[in-house]
Design a protein around this motif. Sequence first.
Motif, PDB file in Angstrom:
ATOM      1  N   SER A 151       4.022 -36.050 -31.254  1.00 26.08           N
ATOM      2  CA  SER A 151       3.693 -35.166 -30.133  1.00 26.08           C
ATOM      3  C   SER A 151       2.944 -33.909 -30.567  1.00 26.08           C
ATOM      4  N   ASP A 152       3.291 -33.320 -31.716  1.00 25.27           N
ATOM      5  CA  ASP A 152       2.584 -32.110 -32.130  1.00 25.27           C
ATOM      6  C   ASP A 152       1.162 -32.430 -32.583  1.00 25.27           C
ATOM      7  N   LEU A 153       0.973 -33.606 -33.191  1.00 26.66           N
ATOM      8  CA  LEU A 153      -0.374 -33.995 -33.620  1.00 26.66           C
ATOM      9  C   LEU A 153      -1.272 -34.271 -32.424  1.00 26.66           C
ATOM     10  N   LEU A 154      -0.721 -34.898 -31.388  1.00 24.77           N
ATOM     11  CA  LEU A 154      -1.487 -35.117 -30.162  1.00 24.77           C
ATOM     12  C   LEU A 154      -1.851 -33.791 -29.516  1.00 24.77           C
ATOM     13  N   ALA A 155      -0.892 -32.867 -29.490  1.00 21.35           N
ATOM     14  CA  ALA A 155      -1.144 -31.568 -28.872  1.00 21.35           C
ATOM     15  C   ALA A 155      -2.252 -30.823 -29.605  1.00 21.35           C
ATOM     16  N   GLU A 156      -2.248 -30.927 -30.922  1.00 18.59           N
ATOM     17  CA  GLU A 156      -3.260 -30.240 -31.724  1.00 18.59           C
ATOM     18  C   GLU A 156      -4.662 -30.760 -31.426  1.00 18.59           C
ATOM     19  N   LYS A 157      -4.774 -32.028 -31.048  1.00 20.18           N
ATOM     20  CA  LYS A 157      -6.079 -32.616 -30.741  1.00 20.18           C
ATOM     21  C   LYS A 157      -6.715 -31.994 -29.497  1.00 20.18           C
ATOM     22  N   THR A 158      -5.919 -31.290 -28.689  1.00 21.04           N
ATOM     23  CA  THR A 158      -6.455 -30.699 -27.457  1.00 21.04           C
ATOM     24  C   THR A 158      -6.403 -29.176 -27.484  1.00 21.04           C
ATOM     25  N   GLY A 159      -6.254 -28.603 -28.679  1.00 15.33           N
ATOM     26  CA  GLY A 159      -6.325 -27.157 -28.806  1.00 15.33           C
ATOM     27  C   GLY A 159      -5.002 -26.431 -28.738  1.00 15.33           C
ATOM     28  N   CYS A 160      -3.892 -27.160 -28.723  1.00 15.73           N
ATOM     29  CA  CYS A 160      -2.574 -26.527 -28.734  1.00 15.73           C
ATOM     30  C   CYS A 160      -2.201 -26.144 -30.175  1.00 15.73           C
ATOM     31  N   PRO A 161      -1.328 -25.150 -30.341  1.00 13.68           N
ATOM     32  CA  PRO A 161      -0.827 -24.859 -31.690  1.00 13.68           C
ATOM     33  C   PRO A 161       0.084 -25.968 -32.184  1.00 13.68           C
ATOM     34  N   ARG A 162       0.260 -26.069 -33.491  1.00 14.69           N
ATOM     35  CA  ARG A 162       1.142 -27.088 -34.050  1.00 14.69           C
ATOM     36  C   ARG A 162       2.615 -26.795 -33.755  1.00 14.69           C
ATOM     37  N   GLU A 163       2.949 -25.530 -33.554  1.00 13.99           N
ATOM     38  CA  GLU A 163       4.336 -25.176 -33.298  1.00 13.99           C
ATOM     39  C   GLU A 163       4.683 -25.417 -31.823  1.00 13.99           C
ATOM     40  N   PRO A 164       5.903 -25.942 -31.592  1.00 12.62           N
ATOM     41  CA  PRO A 164       6.900 -26.333 -32.590  1.00 12.62           C
ATOM     42  C   PRO A 164       6.481 -27.610 -33.326  1.00 12.62           C
ATOM     43  N   ARG A 165       6.704 -27.643 -34.615  1.00 13.29           N
ATOM     44  CA  ARG A 165       6.316 -28.762 -35.464  1.00 13.29           C
ATOM     45  C   ARG A 165       7.375 -29.863 -35.385  1.00 13.29           C
ATOM     46  N   ILE A 166       6.928 -31.099 -35.441  1.00 18.43           N
ATOM     47  CA  ILE A 166       7.858 -32.227 -35.500  1.00 18.43           C
ATOM     48  C   ILE A 166       8.182 -32.524 -36.962  1.00 18.43           C
ATOM     49  N   ILE A 167       9.477 -32.454 -37.284  1.00 20.80           N
ATOM     50  CA  ILE A 167       9.957 -32.804 -38.614  1.00 20.80           C
ATOM     51  C   ILE A 167      10.808 -34.066 -38.469  1.00 20.80           C
ATOM     52  N   PRO A 168      10.466 -35.139 -39.167  1.00 20.07           N
ATOM     53  CA  PRO A 168      11.221 -36.391 -39.009  1.00 20.07           C
ATOM     54  C   PRO A 168      12.484 -36.411 -39.858  1.00 20.07           C
ATOM     55  N   PHE A 169      13.616 -36.639 -39.233  1.00 19.71           N
ATOM     56  CA  PHE A 169      14.879 -36.802 -39.949  1.00 19.71           C
ATOM     57  C   PHE A 169      15.372 -38.231 -39.756  1.00 19.71           C
ATOM     58  N   ARG A 170      15.619 -38.889 -40.876  1.00 16.18           N
ATOM     59  CA  ARG A 170      16.096 -40.269 -40.818  1.00 16.18           C
ATOM     60  C   ARG A 170      17.625 -40.284 -40.744  1.00 16.18           C
ATOM     61  N   GLY A 171      18.143 -41.093 -39.852  1.00 14.28           N
ATOM     62  CA  GLY A 171      19.576 -41.314 -39.759  1.00 14.28           C
ATOM     63  C   GLY A 171      19.890 -42.735 -40.198  1.00 14.28           C
ATOM     64  N   GLU A 172      20.639 -42.866 -41.278  1.00 13.29           N
ATOM     65  CA  GLU A 172      20.955 -44.182 -41.845  1.00 13.29           C
ATOM     66  C   GLU A 172      22.368 -44.591 -41.429  1.00 13.29           C
ATOM     67  N   TYR A 173      22.511 -45.840 -41.037  1.00 18.35           N
ATOM     68  CA  TYR A 173      23.795 -46.374 -40.611  1.00 18.35           C
ATOM     69  C   TYR A 173      24.343 -47.369 -41.637  1.00 18.35           C
ATOM     70  N   LEU A 174      25.660 -47.483 -41.643  1.00 17.51           N
ATOM     71  CA  LEU A 174      26.335 -48.563 -42.350  1.00 17.51           C
ATOM     72  C   LEU A 174      26.811 -49.586 -41.325  1.00 17.51           C
ATOM     73  N   LEU A 175      26.978 -50.815 -41.774  1.00 18.48           N
ATOM     74  CA  LEU A 175      27.499 -51.880 -40.917  1.00 18.48           C
ATOM     75  C   LEU A 175      28.913 -52.240 -41.342  1.00 18.48           C
ATOM     76  N   LEU A 176      29.791 -52.340 -40.369  1.00 21.23           N
ATOM     77  CA  LEU A 176      31.172 -52.713 -40.639  1.00 21.23           C
ATOM     78  C   LEU A 176      31.283 -54.231 -40.744  1.00 21.23           C
TER      79      LEU A 176
END
Length: 459
Positions: A245-270
Amino acid sequence: MSKLAINFKGLLQRSNLRVMQQRYRSLQHRNKDYDLIVIGGGIVGVASAREILQRHPYLRVAIVEKEPKLAAHQSGHNSGVIHAGIYYKPGSLKAKLCVEGLRLTYAYLDKKKIPYKKCGKLIVATDNDEVKRLMDLYERGKKNNVPNLTLLHSEDEIQKIEPFCQGLKALWSPDTGIVDWGQVTQHYAMDFKTDGGDIFCNYKVKKFTETKGEKIDAYPITIHGDRNNQILLTKNVLACGGLQSDLLAEKTGCPREPRIIPFRGEYLLLAKEKQHMIKGNIYPVPDPRFPFLGVHFTPRMDGSVWLGPNAVLAFKREGYKWSDVNIFELIDALRYPGFIKLASKNLGFGLKEIIKSAFINLQMKDLQKFIPDITEYDVCRGPAGVRAQALSLNGELVDDFVFDRGAGHNLLAKRILHCRNAPSPGATSSLAIAKMVADKVELEFGIGNKHCKRTTNLG
């Protein structure tokens, strides 16, 4: 005239109107010209497109998605929980949207006969500090009008619901459920297509330009894909880009902030042999010192049980494994002042999450607080999801919706609206969010007023 004749006449008129609408849209769609294009085939984008088209059936609306299928990322890589709205600040937009979304979701699932399980959720306190926070959470849930929320006062009461779970006190939310949100997204898409909408997959937006030539007045925005001959013309654009979303916004003249930071959530299987020990969702009491919720037990529609997730920085925006690395995206995240501030404030928490990711046995302590009979030999590595976390320049997690337009008076600024952050629980709230987004689109683009109706009907 008899009632039967009147009803038949009305049915015929509505049928003819629908045929005329479909012919009109079909003629226009051959030219790839639209009144509105929604960018992003996740659950929020698809739900919003569906809502807009249902409100305004004469509009020509399309969805573009860069992946081969819809719900390819966050909407298809989550725990599948239907949340009840317990955690959120009373009176906040998130609280209202979640409670309304819960009601709308169950009504929709029943109407479409989509499988789900209303298996409930326990939020369990295992020490006295957690009991104090649990009581605050109970008051918050009541103020949010969470349906049927109950306080359990002892381990005996807890074990009437979850026989293998231990704890001092707990909140019981019987209306919390589970569903396959990817499947729900597909149903939204089917509604959208039935109403005449178009969906373009494998369409990665490369850039936006002002339309050249004689069509600039009717369709001022041109959306260019990254493949040959991928060109769409539109009057207006709604971008629901999720991880992009921030990269798309930047393509139309918006600031990068708020920046998207990807956080991975890893699961275990029972292990299957222990799945009978988990009846419904079992959650910890949130710790306000840390930015994420913590590990929990989540049953799935297929009978499996997920344990987790943790929270570690993903090395690319759509990186579901440690081996998924995009060096440019990683450097971009690590250099961002907001991430540096967040990491410095939560350095200990972050290091623990990384170590736990590497060594499964270290995750067991958190799980055994609730189900002591589960050991490291009962789990294996499972799937992962990536959360698009919007992060401010000062290192704060953005916890509210962010809409944005480009600066200036050019057409890209006037005609493109970005939904840059649709915070969790976005899936549960999707139908309620769609109503809010549709209201915003109507306001920003003038859709629904007399002049707009006249011009869009005529194309």
